[in-house]
Design a protein around this motif. Structure first.
Motif, PDB file in Angstrom:
ATOM      1  N   GLU A 131      30.264 117.650 -38.123  1.00  0.00           N
ATOM      2  CA  GLU A 131      31.709 117.889 -38.143  1.00  0.00           C
ATOM      3  C   GLU A 131      32.268 118.265 -36.766  1.00  0.00           C
ATOM      4  O   GLU A 131      33.350 117.829 -36.383  1.00  0.00           O
TER       5      GLU A 131
ATOM      6  N   LEU B 279      35.275 116.422 -34.602  1.00  0.00           N
ATOM      7  CA  LEU B 279      36.425 117.077 -33.971  1.00  0.00           C
ATOM      8  C   LEU B 279      36.484 116.702 -32.487  1.00  0.00           C
ATOM      9  O   LEU B 279      37.567 116.413 -31.955  1.00  0.00           O
TER      10      LEU B 279
ATOM     11  N   CYS C 273      45.289 121.576 -35.329  1.00  0.00           N
ATOM     12  CA  CYS C 273      45.452 121.601 -36.799  1.00  0.00           C
ATOM     13  C   CYS C 273      46.409 120.506 -37.248  1.00  0.00           C
ATOM     14  O   CYS C 273      46.152 119.782 -38.210  1.00  0.00           O
TER      15      CYS C 273
ATOM     16  N   THR D 238      44.813 117.002 -36.780  1.00  0.00           N
ATOM     17  CA  THR D 238      43.589 116.637 -37.507  1.00  0.00           C
ATOM     18  C   THR D 238      43.618 116.973 -38.991  1.00  0.00           C
ATOM     19  O   THR D 238      42.755 116.508 -39.736  1.00  0.00           O
TER      20      THR D 238
ATOM     21  N   MET E 107      42.767 119.661 -40.253  1.00  0.00           N
ATOM     22  CA  MET E 107      41.597 120.489 -40.590  1.00  0.00           C
ATOM     23  C   MET E 107      42.043 121.950 -40.696  1.00  0.00           C
ATOM     24  O   MET E 107      43.077 122.334 -40.172  1.00  0.00           O
ATOM     25  N   GLU E 108      41.229 122.750 -41.384  1.00  0.00           N
ATOM     26  CA  GLU E 108      41.518 124.177 -41.530  1.00  0.00           C
ATOM     27  C   GLU E 108      41.387 124.881 -40.171  1.00  0.00           C
ATOM     28  O   GLU E 108      40.466 124.567 -39.398  1.00  0.00           O
TER      29      GLU E 108
ATOM     30  N   SER F 126      37.929 126.378 -39.561  1.00  0.00           N
ATOM     31  CA  SER F 126      36.908 125.372 -39.208  1.00  0.00           C
ATOM     32  C   SER F 126      37.065 124.947 -37.761  1.00  0.00           C
ATOM     33  O   SER F 126      36.097 124.825 -37.013  1.00  0.00           O
ATOM     34  N   ILE F 127      38.319 124.713 -37.371  1.00  0.00           N
ATOM     35  CA  ILE F 127      38.572 124.261 -35.993  1.00  0.00           C
ATOM     36  C   ILE F 127      38.073 125.310 -35.010  1.00  0.00           C
ATOM     37  O   ILE F 127      37.397 124.982 -34.021  1.00  0.00           O
TER      38      ILE F 127
ATOM     39  N   HIS G 113      34.265 125.247 -34.871  1.00  0.00           N
ATOM     40  CA  HIS G 113      33.758 124.055 -34.170  1.00  0.00           C
ATOM     41  C   HIS G 113      34.047 124.135 -32.673  1.00  0.00           C
ATOM     42  O   HIS G 113      33.209 123.763 -31.844  1.00  0.00           O
TER      43      HIS G 113
END
Lengths: 82, 382
Positions: free
Chosen positions: A7, A11, A33, A36, A38-39, A42-43, A46
């Motif tokens: 993942e 990113l 955010c 993408t 994405m949460e 999570s970002i 990562h």
């Protein structure tokens, strides 16, 4: 590119494709955010890993951090697509 | 020439191929303009050994790779259009599907012939078409071969692949192999000092593998071969050079092999360091499972290191078994270990292999020769 790509590298590829490859085009977590979907948590996780690996450069000068790929990060993305 | 990677934006073989070909064409007295993408620290325009290089900023982005590729093609096309106001081009040469949209537009815009070099295919790289994007890329590859006036491939194996998969007529395709600049491999180096940097003692054997850490390079099969290699040669150590998304998995496999301390991953190395390491190695293993050409085998031969390579694709054409290197079965750790043993156990035979390989490279794989063959294709389409 295979579905098995971790993942954080997905990113990394997205940051590259959005254009965050130099200081003046660096992006905040909020902007990442929005791009993408994405949460945030999570970002952030990562990004921390990608910074540790030397693929992403954080810009800490502003109130909210901004991020862009390093030359090694760009090479990493190319290696994923080649 | 249109390419998405050109030094210093360099990962795979395309950047090195375009650089070698462009410089050789310029050296032969032709005007060569390369349009590529930007890279931090690289100028927007420069001349490199007579080659004019334009690096284009992709001013719009999108997280999806395909969408991004189409966007950067727009900016390549814009730059190409702008330069073509001042320069009269005779032919446009596109490398792989990634810059094909700009090339095809240019072909119709200025009514000049289009030459396409297919370095690899999506179906080969991904070992199938497993996603919608993969199918779309496959479609773009077909479309690029259809639009091109002539298609260049680097090996007979690749010709067979695209003739079959894209239904291309045989006479539309020309085989022109890759090449290398063997003068880059003649620098004198302190072999012992380089080996020490990578933890190789004077009595140890350096088994080297260079390649992107992706499934098609077959590096997991080399790691599975390590116990067998070490059993036959306890003094062997394995150094793996390259980057890729499979790195974490390969490191896990190395740790699980019981010989993790004998296997070292270096990550990406600059060309000069990679050449020094290659020149210092006792054997170069190329365990690929898909390889349209396999330039790394040529690089090893130029560096004077015995090459053990999979009997697949372009590798089987570059390496002549037991004459210029050793061919082993693909995806077969036993066979890889056998090949490494064949080289390490008989230094006299290994030396003979490397001498034959050097002669073969000078005769067949010079950039000047490859540039002349490419010019013949340009003349055919004019």
């Amino acid at each position: 590119m295979s579905q098995e790509v971790p993942e954080e590298f997905r990113l990394l590829c997205m940051l590259h494709n959005i254009g965050a490859i130099k200081l003046e085009r660096s992006l905040s977590v909020q902007e990442i955010c929005e791009w993408t979907a994405m949460e945030t948590s999570s970002i952030e996780l990562h990004l921390q890993k990608l910074v540790e690996l030397g693929y992403v450069q954080p810009i800490e000068a502003e109130a909210t951090g901004r991020y862009h790929l390093t030359p090694d990060g760009i090479r990493k993305v190319l290696s994923l697509y080649s | 020439m249109l390419t998405w990677e050109f030094p210093p934006r360099i990962v795979g073989g395309i950047a090195r191929h375009c650089e070698g070909l462009a410089k050789a064409l310029a050296h032969l007295g032709h005007e060569v303009h390369v349009f590529t993408l930007d890279f931090p620290g690289a100028p927007d325009y420069e001349e490199m050994n007579g080659v004019k290089v334009y690096r284009t900023v992709t001013e719009l982005g999108h997280p999806n790779f395909l969408t991004w590729a189409l966007l950067f093609n727009h900016f390549l096309e814009k730059r190409l259009g702008s330069v073509s106001q001042q320069v009269k081009f005779d032919v446009v040469h596109v490398h792989d599907w990634l810059s094909a949209p700009a090339g095809v537009s240019f072909k119709y815009g200025v009514k000049k012939p289009l030459v396409l070099t297919v370095h690899s295919t999506e179906i080969g790289r991904a070992q199938g078409l497993h996603t919608p994007d993969s199918r779309a890329i496959d479609g773009m590859e077909w479309w690029a071969t259809y639009e091109a006036n002539k298609v260049i491939v680097t090996s007979g194996s690749m010709k067979g692949e695209i003739c079959g998969h894209f239904n291309l007529p045989d006479d539309k395709i020309r085989i022109i192999p890759n090449a290398i600049d063997s003068t880059n491999y003649h620098a004198s180096i302190d072999r012992e000092s380089i080996r020490r940097r990578y933890g190789i003692g004077s009595n140890e054997k350096l088994v080297l593998c260079v390649g992107r850490l992706v499934p098609q390079k077959g590096i997991e099969h080399l790691i599975h071969a390590v116990p067998n290699i070490v059993w036959r040669h306890p003094e062997a150590k394995i150094v793996i050079v390259g980057e890729g998304w499979l790195k974490g998995h390969l490191e896990y496999l190395a740790r699980s092999s019981g010989h993790g301390w004998k296997i070292r991953f270096t990550g990406f190395l600059p060309d000069s360091e990679m050449i020094a390491l290659m020149t210092s190695a006792d054997v170069l293993v190329v365990p690929s499972i898909y390889e349209p050409f396999g330039i790394v085998a040529l690089e090893g031969m130029a560096a004077g290191v015995p090459v053990v390579a999979s009997y697949i694709g372009g590798l089987a054409e570059v390496v002549e078994h037991d004459r210029t290197g050793i061919l082993v079965y693909s995806k077969n750790p036993e066979s890889i270990a056998w090949g490494v043993d064949r080289v390490l156990s008989d230094p006299g035979h290994s030396h003979w292999l490397t001498e034959n390989a050097r002669k073969m490279i000078q005769k067949t794989y010079s950039w000047e020769g490859i540039a002349k063959k490419t010019l013949e294709v340009y003349k055919e389409v004019k």
